[in-house]
Design a protein around this motif. Structure first.
Motif, PDB file in Angstrom:
ATOM      1  N   ARG A 291      37.703  33.014  46.676  1.00 15.32           N
ATOM      2  CA  ARG A 291      38.709  33.272  45.637  1.00 15.32           C
ATOM      3  C   ARG A 291      38.873  34.773  45.403  1.00 15.32           C
ATOM      4  NH1 ARG A 291      40.215  28.640  43.364  1.00 15.32           N
ATOM      5  NH2 ARG A 291      38.810  26.846  43.289  1.00 15.32           N
ATOM      6  N   LEU A 292      37.782  35.499  45.420  1.00 15.39           N
ATOM      7  CA  LEU A 292      37.851  36.944  45.221  1.00 15.39           C
ATOM      8  C   LEU A 292      38.647  37.603  46.346  1.00 15.39           C
ATOM      9  CD1 LEU A 292      36.954  39.370  43.532  1.00 15.39           C
ATOM     10  CD2 LEU A 292      34.822  39.414  44.852  1.00 15.39           C
ATOM     11  N   ALA A 293      38.417  37.133  47.571  1.00 11.26           N
ATOM     12  CA  ALA A 293      39.182  37.670  48.704  1.00 11.26           C
ATOM     13  C   ALA A 293      40.667  37.400  48.528  1.00 11.26           C
ATOM     14  CB  ALA A 293      38.675  37.057  50.007  1.00 11.26           C
ATOM     15  N   ARG A 294      41.006  36.213  48.018  1.00 10.31           N
ATOM     16  CA  ARG A 294      42.435  35.893  47.809  1.00 10.31           C
ATOM     17  C   ARG A 294      43.064  36.834  46.783  1.00 10.31           C
ATOM     18  NH1 ARG A 294      44.552  32.004  50.535  1.00 10.31           N
ATOM     19  NH2 ARG A 294      43.341  30.193  51.252  1.00 10.31           N
ATOM     20  N   CYS A 295      42.311  37.174  45.752  1.00  9.42           N
ATOM     21  CA  CYS A 295      42.833  38.133  44.766  1.00  9.42           C
ATOM     22  C   CYS A 295      43.160  39.463  45.428  1.00  9.42           C
ATOM     23  CB  CYS A 295      41.817  38.334  43.644  1.00  9.42           C
ATOM     24  SG  CYS A 295      41.658  36.962  42.514  1.00  9.42           S
ATOM     25  N   TYR A 296      42.259  39.954  46.266  1.00 12.04           N
ATOM     26  CA  TYR A 296      42.512  41.228  46.957  1.00 12.04           C
ATOM     27  C   TYR A 296      43.673  41.096  47.944  1.00 12.04           C
ATOM     28  CZ  TYR A 296      38.338  43.482  45.069  1.00 12.04           C
ATOM     29  OH  TYR A 296      37.413  44.069  44.232  1.00 12.04           O
ATOM     30  N   GLU A 297      43.781  39.940  48.601  1.00 10.26           N
ATOM     31  CA  GLU A 297      44.911  39.727  49.516  1.00 10.26           C
ATOM     32  C   GLU A 297      46.228  39.841  48.756  1.00 10.26           C
ATOM     33  OE1 GLU A 297      44.502  36.207  52.144  1.00 10.26           O
ATOM     34  OE2 GLU A 297      42.394  36.226  51.522  1.00 10.26           O
ATOM     35  N   GLN A 298      46.291  39.208  47.591  1.00  9.45           N
ATOM     36  CA  GLN A 298      47.533  39.259  46.820  1.00  9.45           C
ATOM     37  C   GLN A 298      47.785  40.656  46.273  1.00  9.45           C
ATOM     38  OE1 GLN A 298      48.746  36.060  44.207  1.00  9.45           O
ATOM     39  NE2 GLN A 298      47.030  34.806  44.921  1.00  9.45           N
ATOM     40  N   LEU A 299      46.705  41.340  45.877  1.00 12.10           N
ATOM     41  CA  LEU A 299      46.887  42.711  45.396  1.00 12.10           C
ATOM     42  C   LEU A 299      47.522  43.587  46.472  1.00 12.10           C
ATOM     43  CD1 LEU A 299      43.627  43.475  43.364  1.00 12.10           C
ATOM     44  CD2 LEU A 299      45.972  43.746  42.550  1.00 12.10           C
TER      45      LEU A 299
ATOM     46  N   ALA B  77      39.237  42.874  50.787  1.00 12.22           N
ATOM     47  CA  ALA B  77      39.396  41.501  51.278  1.00 12.22           C
ATOM     48  C   ALA B  77      38.727  41.339  52.642  1.00 12.22           C
ATOM     49  CB  ALA B  77      40.880  41.146  51.366  1.00 12.22           C
ATOM     50  N   ILE B  78      38.885  42.345  53.520  1.00  9.41           N
ATOM     51  CA  ILE B  78      38.278  42.288  54.852  1.00  9.41           C
ATOM     52  C   ILE B  78      36.761  42.229  54.758  1.00  9.41           C
ATOM     53  CG2 ILE B  78      37.863  43.658  56.937  1.00  9.41           C
ATOM     54  CD1 ILE B  78      40.804  44.592  56.698  1.00  9.41           C
ATOM     55  N   GLU B  79      36.188  43.018  53.872  1.00 14.54           N
ATOM     56  CA  GLU B  79      34.726  43.027  53.721  1.00 14.54           C
ATOM     57  C   GLU B  79      34.204  41.652  53.297  1.00 14.54           C
ATOM     58  OE1 GLU B  79      31.310  45.278  51.010  1.00 14.54           O
ATOM     59  OE2 GLU B  79      33.380  46.002  50.997  1.00 14.54           O
ATOM     60  N   ILE B  80      34.897  41.047  52.336  1.00 12.15           N
ATOM     61  CA  ILE B  80      34.460  39.731  51.836  1.00 12.15           C
ATOM     62  C   ILE B  80      34.649  38.657  52.903  1.00 12.15           C
ATOM     63  CG2 ILE B  80      34.905  37.943  50.107  1.00 12.15           C
ATOM     64  CD1 ILE B  80      35.829  40.249  48.237  1.00 12.15           C
ATOM     65  N   LEU B  81      35.822  38.641  53.535  1.00 11.26           N
ATOM     66  CA  LEU B  81      36.105  37.611  54.539  1.00 11.26           C
ATOM     67  C   LEU B  81      35.214  37.764  55.766  1.00 11.26           C
ATOM     68  CD1 LEU B  81      39.992  37.515  54.279  1.00 11.26           C
ATOM     69  CD2 LEU B  81      38.421  35.662  53.685  1.00 11.26           C
ATOM     70  N   ASP B  82      34.887  38.995  56.106  1.00 10.39           N
ATOM     71  CA  ASP B  82      33.981  39.219  57.241  1.00 10.39           C
ATOM     72  C   ASP B  82      32.619  38.561  56.971  1.00 10.39           C
ATOM     73  OD1 ASP B  82      33.622  40.398  59.827  1.00 10.39           O
ATOM     74  OD2 ASP B  82      32.288  41.856  58.891  1.00 10.39           O
ATOM     75  N   ASP B  83      32.113  38.715  55.753  1.00 11.20           N
ATOM     76  CA  ASP B  83      30.846  38.063  55.390  1.00 11.20           C
ATOM     77  C   ASP B  83      30.980  36.541  55.411  1.00 11.20           C
ATOM     78  OD1 ASP B  83      29.541  40.472  55.069  1.00 11.20           O
ATOM     79  OD2 ASP B  83      29.950  40.594  52.912  1.00 11.20           O
ATOM     80  N   LEU B  84      32.111  36.031  54.943  1.00 10.55           N
ATOM     81  CA  LEU B  84      32.320  34.583  54.942  1.00 10.55           C
ATOM     82  C   LEU B  84      32.352  34.020  56.360  1.00 10.55           C
ATOM     83  CD1 LEU B  84      34.977  34.210  52.091  1.00 10.55           C
ATOM     84  CD2 LEU B  84      32.650  33.293  52.078  1.00 10.55           C
ATOM     85  N   VAL B  85      32.995  34.737  57.273  1.00  5.90           N
ATOM     86  CA  VAL B  85      33.051  34.285  58.671  1.00  5.90           C
ATOM     87  C   VAL B  85      31.645  34.258  59.272  1.00  5.90           C
ATOM     88  CG1 VAL B  85      33.859  34.890  60.985  1.00  5.90           C
ATOM     89  CG2 VAL B  85      35.427  35.012  59.044  1.00  5.90           C
TER      90      VAL B  85
ATOM     91  N   LEU C 109      41.045  36.241  57.734  1.00  2.00           N
ATOM     92  CA  LEU C 109      40.581  37.584  58.093  1.00  2.00           C
ATOM     93  C   LEU C 109      41.541  38.237  59.072  1.00  2.00           C
ATOM     94  CD1 LEU C 109      38.476  39.824  57.983  1.00  2.00           C
ATOM     95  CD2 LEU C 109      37.163  38.592  59.731  1.00  2.00           C
ATOM     96  N   GLY C 110      42.005  37.483  60.053  1.00  2.00           N
ATOM     97  CA  GLY C 110      42.974  38.019  61.008  1.00  2.00           C
ATOM     98  C   GLY C 110      44.275  38.421  60.341  1.00  2.00           C
ATOM     99  N   ARG C 111      44.692  37.621  59.368  1.00  2.00           N
ATOM    100  CA  ARG C 111      45.946  37.919  58.662  1.00  2.00           C
ATOM    101  C   ARG C 111      45.829  39.210  57.856  1.00  2.00           C
ATOM    102  NH1 ARG C 111      47.530  33.087  55.104  1.00  2.00           N
ATOM    103  NH2 ARG C 111      45.868  33.978  53.806  1.00  2.00           N
ATOM    104  N   VAL C 112      44.663  39.417  57.223  1.00  2.00           N
ATOM    105  CA  VAL C 112      44.488  40.641  56.426  1.00  2.00           C
ATOM    106  C   VAL C 112      44.388  41.864  57.334  1.00  2.00           C
ATOM    107  CG1 VAL C 112      43.050  41.822  54.726  1.00  2.00           C
ATOM    108  CG2 VAL C 112      43.397  39.363  54.559  1.00  2.00           C
ATOM    109  N   HIS C 113      43.728  41.720  58.497  1.00  2.00           N
ATOM    110  CA  HIS C 113      43.699  42.818  59.469  1.00  2.00           C
ATOM    111  C   HIS C 113      45.130  43.194  59.879  1.00  2.00           C
ATOM    112  CE1 HIS C 113      39.537  43.698  60.160  1.00  2.00           C
ATOM    113  NE2 HIS C 113      39.220  42.450  60.459  1.00  2.00           N
TER     114      HIS C 113
END
Length: 411
Positions: free
Chosen positions: A341-349, A365-373, A386-390
């Motif tokens: 959810r936190l990553a989604r907030c940064y994605e929208q920001l 967002a990349i930092e959080i999603l990288d850990d999730l992956v 993660l690919g979409r944010v990159h």
């Protein structure tokens, strides 16, 4: 004279002998009657004692049967509660790789429904406990909600809708005969049922939004009723705030911005009042609720400052992250879900035009999603995001740092 005296004396003796015989006969009869009455009394007492013993035996047998029925009833409810806990705790409703587990749980849930149906008849016949029947009705409704969620997670929307409708019917059938305590529990389950149905309808096509609105309206009515009946209970106030926001989101999607804004204001006020409470659990749950609904994209149409809303959601989620490090049971969601959810907030920001640092939001967002992956290998949705944010990050860097942009595209 002497002769007469002799005859009188003889006659008197004769009468005495006759009276003595009669007395002996009467005495014998009386003694016999006494004996017979005594025997009858002893027999009657013996019968009464036997009857009492038989009644005691029957009562003990009935108590034993009732206790066995109650033990079976309680064991069955414990098994159902275990199933419901497993459905809520496992990552079953969001992860594609959990389809096999969902199928197994669906089979178990169907078996429990059949068992509860038989148990309901048994409890009604053997225990005569109305509260037991009410408890079974609650579990049946809860199982149907769980089945609906499992169907929805598998994309079986019609089956999910039928299950939620079944839960609603079960509760409405039980409500007229419920006492105060069971009525509250049933109303809470009814609110959960309407909420689940509204979420299902809202997640489908746009033409299902009116159905979602109707379901969320019903849920809001139930939540208001509970909050008014049981004032000063923070959990009921929290659920009322969520019900206001659920309806507001659907109204915003349908274009009714005025009413949506009013409900959003009501929800925010309820949460602000709750956040004054010093209890950590209250603060954590309320801030998580607020964060989840602040980053809902449908609120873009009624938000006065979307960036401020998202930054507040980030702040709330960071607070929740720290809290569940000490006590993971404060919320129903796992640390992975909170991070997602936190990553989604940064994605929208990063997508908000007015934001001052979209690249910084992407990097977070990349930092959080990288850990999730890394922590969830095989869960493709995190890798996809993660690919979409990159990609977005590369587009933001392209004009000023083309080499960095190319590296982002490769990632």
């Amino acid at each position: 004279t002497e002769r007469r005296l002799v005859e009188a004396s003889r006659e008197l003796r004769t009468r005495l002998r006759r009276n003595q015989k009669r007395l002996r006969v009467v005495g014998a009869i009386t003694a016999t009657a006494i004996v017979l009455l005594t025997v009858f009394a002893f027999w009657q007492r013996s019968q009464a004692i036997d009857g009492q013993n038989s009644a005691v035996r029957q009562r003990n047998l009935a108590i034993e049967q009732r206790n066995l029925a109650i033990e079976s009833f309680e064991a069955s409810l414990d098994a159902v509660d275990g199933l419901l806990t497993q459905v809520s705790e496992e990552v079953l409703l969001n992860e594609p790789g959990m389809q096999t587990m969902r199928t197994k749980l669906l089979k178990r849930a169907d078996q429990y429904l059949k068992k509860l149906s038989k148990l309901r008849s048994q409890v009604q016949e053997e225990t005569q406990l109305p509260e037991a029947t009410q408890a079974i009705a609650q579990r049946v409704a809860q199982i149907k909600i769980a089945i609906g969620k499992l169907h929805a997670a598998s994309g079986e929307f019609l089956d999910a809708s039928d299950s939620f409708d079944g839960a609603i019917r079960e509760v409405k059938k039980a409500l007229p005969t419920a006492d105060a305590a069971n009525r509250r529990a049933l109303l809470e389950i009814l609110g959960d049922s309407w909420t689940a149905k509204g979420s299902l309808e809202g997640s489908r096509q746009d033409d299902r939004l009116p159905a979602a609105k109707t379901a969320f309206e019903s849920a809001l009515d139930v939540r208001r009723d509970l909050a008014e009946t049981y004032p000063d209970e923070w959990e009921l106030e929290r659920k009322l705030a969520n019900a206001c926001m659920n309806k507001a989101i659907v109204l915003a999607a349908l274009g009714d911005k005025s009413l949506a804004a009013g409900l959003t204001k009501e929800a925010n006020q309820l949460r602000e009042d709750l956040l004054i409470d010093s209890q950590r659990e209250v603060q954590v749950r309320c801030r998580l609720d607020r964060a989840i609904q602040f980053y809902n994209p449908l609120l873009n149409t009624i938000s006065s400052d979307r960036e401020v809303d998202l930054l507040r959601a980030v702040e709330d989620l960071r607070f929740v992250q720290l809290a569940i490090q000490d006590d993971p049971n404060l919320v129903d969601e796992s640390r992975f879900q909170i991070s997602s959810r936190l990553a989604r907030c940064y994605e929208q920001l990063a997508y908000v035009a007015e934001t001052s640092e979209p690249r910084v939001a992407c990097e977070q967002a990349i930092e959080i999603l990288d850990d999730l992956v890394k922590d969830n290998p095989g869960v493709n949705k995190y890798a996809h995001r993660l690919g979409r944010v990159h990609l977005l990050h590369g587009e933001l860097l392209e004009s000023s740092l083309p080499a960095d942009a190319e590296a982002e595209y490769r990632k």
